[in-house]
Design an enzyme around this catalytic site. Structure first.
Site, PDB file in Angstrom:
ATOM      1  N   ARG A 238       0.958  -1.316   0.149  1.00  0.00           N
ATOM      2  CA  ARG A 238      -0.225  -0.046  -0.084  1.00  0.00           C
ATOM      3  C   ARG A 238       1.022   1.161   0.006  1.00  0.00           C
ATOM      4  O   ARG A 238       1.825   1.140   0.820  1.00  0.00           O
ATOM      5  CB  ARG A 238      -0.637   0.083   1.327  1.00  0.00           C
ATOM      6  CG  ARG A 238      -2.118  -1.038   1.137  1.00  0.00           C
ATOM      7  CD  ARG A 238      -2.923  -0.372   0.159  1.00  0.00           C
ATOM      8  NE  ARG A 238      -4.179  -1.257   0.165  1.00  0.00           N
ATOM      9  CZ  ARG A 238      -4.582  -2.338  -0.755  1.00  0.00           C
ATOM     10  NH1 ARG A 238      -3.314  -2.679  -1.704  1.00  0.00           N
ATOM     11  NH2 ARG A 238      -5.690  -3.097  -0.829  1.00  0.00           N
ATOM     12  N   GLU A 267      -3.787   7.352  -5.725  1.00  0.00           N
ATOM     13  CA  GLU A 267      -3.946   6.651  -6.782  1.00  0.00           C
ATOM     14  C   GLU A 267      -5.222   6.661  -7.660  1.00  0.00           C
ATOM     15  O   GLU A 267      -6.388   6.835  -6.861  1.00  0.00           O
ATOM     16  CB  GLU A 267      -4.048   5.046  -6.661  1.00  0.00           C
ATOM     17  CG  GLU A 267      -2.516   4.249  -6.077  1.00  0.00           C
ATOM     18  CD  GLU A 267      -2.512   2.975  -5.792  1.00  0.00           C
ATOM     19  OE1 GLU A 267      -3.524   2.367  -5.968  1.00  0.00           O
ATOM     20  OE2 GLU A 267      -1.665   2.623  -5.002  1.00  0.00           O
ATOM     21  N   HIS A 286      -0.873  -0.426  -9.953  1.00  0.00           N
ATOM     22  CA  HIS A 286      -1.410  -1.433  -8.810  1.00  0.00           C
ATOM     23  C   HIS A 286      -1.821  -2.541  -9.545  1.00  0.00           C
ATOM     24  O   HIS A 286      -3.121  -2.829  -9.657  1.00  0.00           O
ATOM     25  CB  HIS A 286      -2.628  -0.525  -8.381  1.00  0.00           C
ATOM     26  CG  HIS A 286      -3.068  -1.140  -6.962  1.00  0.00           C
ATOM     27  ND1 HIS A 286      -3.315  -0.440  -5.871  1.00  0.00           N
ATOM     28  CD2 HIS A 286      -2.951  -2.177  -6.535  1.00  0.00           C
ATOM     29  CE1 HIS A 286      -3.484  -1.339  -4.987  1.00  0.00           C
ATOM     30  NE2 HIS A 286      -3.330  -2.409  -5.278  1.00  0.00           N
TER      31      HIS A 286
HETATM   32  C1  DGY Z   1      -5.484  -5.995  -2.957  1.00  0.00           C
HETATM   33  O1  DGY Z   1      -6.194  -7.167  -3.204  1.00  0.00           O
HETATM   34  O2  DGY Z   1      -5.391  -5.650  -1.792  1.00  0.00           O
HETATM   35  C2  DGY Z   1      -4.875  -5.398  -4.190  1.00  0.00           C
HETATM   36  O3  DGY Z   1      -3.998  -4.621  -3.656  1.00  0.00           O
HETATM   37  C3  DGY Z   1      -5.954  -4.789  -4.845  1.00  0.00           C
HETATM   38  O4  DGY Z   1      -6.308  -3.732  -4.067  1.00  0.00           O
END
Ligand code: DGY
Length: 325
Positions: A238, A267, A286
């Site tokens: 994150r 993002e 991402h």
């Molecule tokens: C998750 O599954 O948490 C991925 O980062 C997609 O947000």
């Protein structure tokens, strides 16, 4: 009174027809536009018992106020940081997520980043593509070996362990750091270190921890300062785990060698945000779980979570199972 009325659910996720049909067989379905702003979704949930969505949904107390009948919020992601779980628990809402099925995809992306950074893959590819090679221009400098180098894994959960197994097969030494002292059952052999020591010893530092109040900006100026000057930072977890301004400075001044980022503090990023353009950064939009098979497995699990809770069963991946107790 209508007997056996189907529970109303809102689907704010792009779903295959077979999964939609699975839900429609037992629920009264309302489909929300996944790209629409949250204000639109909020208007569509006043009478629903279930919501199937993504981390785009920011579920705070106002969101829950808008869905007074809600029993389950099933997110198609392993991360549930945008959801106020204590608030959901107080209101008797089961929050579910999709752990496990994306471990390999995220671990593979992390490995790709290690290769790309160490072997200067992108610099060399663009040298060839842009004609630099043909024109006999000066090539990018040499890469570095991976074997014998140390990877520090911050967050020794499912994905951190998967990454550890893979890099050990490449001959890397591994360290881990987490809030717990003892390795989880089934974890690969790896040395544990306090965070500061891990940062000082690692050639590559990779983040695999949850985002929460205690991990927000866990990598800031002081932590970056502890890293080796030739080290690389990798973040597939994150964005807000890292103080991005401090990271930009550390990359611009060459305090660390480079970074690979699949996640950012905001993002998509602000178009003015230069971090995505720094020469020693490789940045991705991402894509940690973005393979056909993994995303399908995540959607299947998210649907199962939703339907199980609505049927009064224990779902496969609840975040707050105490609500069901
Ligand atoms: C998750 O599954 O948490 C991925 O980062 C997609 O947000």
């Amino acid at each position: 009174m209508i007997l056996n009325e189907k529970p109303k659910v809102c689907i704010a996720l792009t779903l295959e027809d077979d999964l939609k049909a699975q839900i429609s067989a037992v629920c009264d379905v309302r489909v929300a536009d996944v790209r629409a702003p949250q204000t639109e979704l909020v208007e569509a949930i006043y009478d629903v018992e279930g919501i199937l969505g993504t981390p785009r949904i920011r579920a705070d107390s106002k969101f829950f106020d808008a869905a007074p009948k809600l029993r389950v919020l099933s997110t198609c992601s392993v991360g549930f940081d945008p959801i106020d779980v204590p608030e959901a628990t107080r209101r008797g809402v089961v929050v579910c997520h999709t752990p496990g099925v994306l471990n390999a995809a995220v671990a593979n992306l992390t490995l790709s980043m290690i290769f790309a950074l160490a072997l200067k893959l992108f610099e060399n590819e663009s040298y060839a593509r842009s004609g630099g090679w043909a024109r006999r221009e000066k090539p990018p400098g040499l890469g570095r070996d991976i074997q014998g180098k140390t990877l520090g894994v911050i967050g020794f959960g499912r994905i951190g362990q998967e990454v550890t197994r893979r890099v050990q097969a490449l001959g890397m030494r591994t360290l881990w750091s987490d809030v717990f002292d003892h390795p989880p059952e089934g974890a690969p052999e790896s040395e544990s270190r306090p965070l500061d020591a891990l940062l000082a010893e690692s050639d590559f530092v990779s983040l695999h921890t949850n985002l929460g109040p205690s991990s927000h900006h866990m990598i800031g100026a002081a932590e970056l300062n502890r890293m080796k000057p030739g080290a690389f930072l990798i973040n597939t977890a994150r964005g807000p785990l890292v103080d991005q301004k401090a990271l930009s400075r550390a990359l611009e001044t060459g305090q660390i060698a480079g970074a690979a980022l699949d996640v950012l503090e905001s993002e998509p990023p602000d178009p003015e945000d230069s971090i995505v353009r720094l020469p020693n950064v490789i940045c991705f939009p991402h894509i940690g779980s973005a393979t056909e098979e993994t995303r399908r497995a995540m959607r299947e699990l998210a649907v199962q979570n939703l339907l199980d809770v609505l049927a009064g069963k224990l779902p496969p991946a609840p975040v707050n199972p105490e609500v069901l107790a």
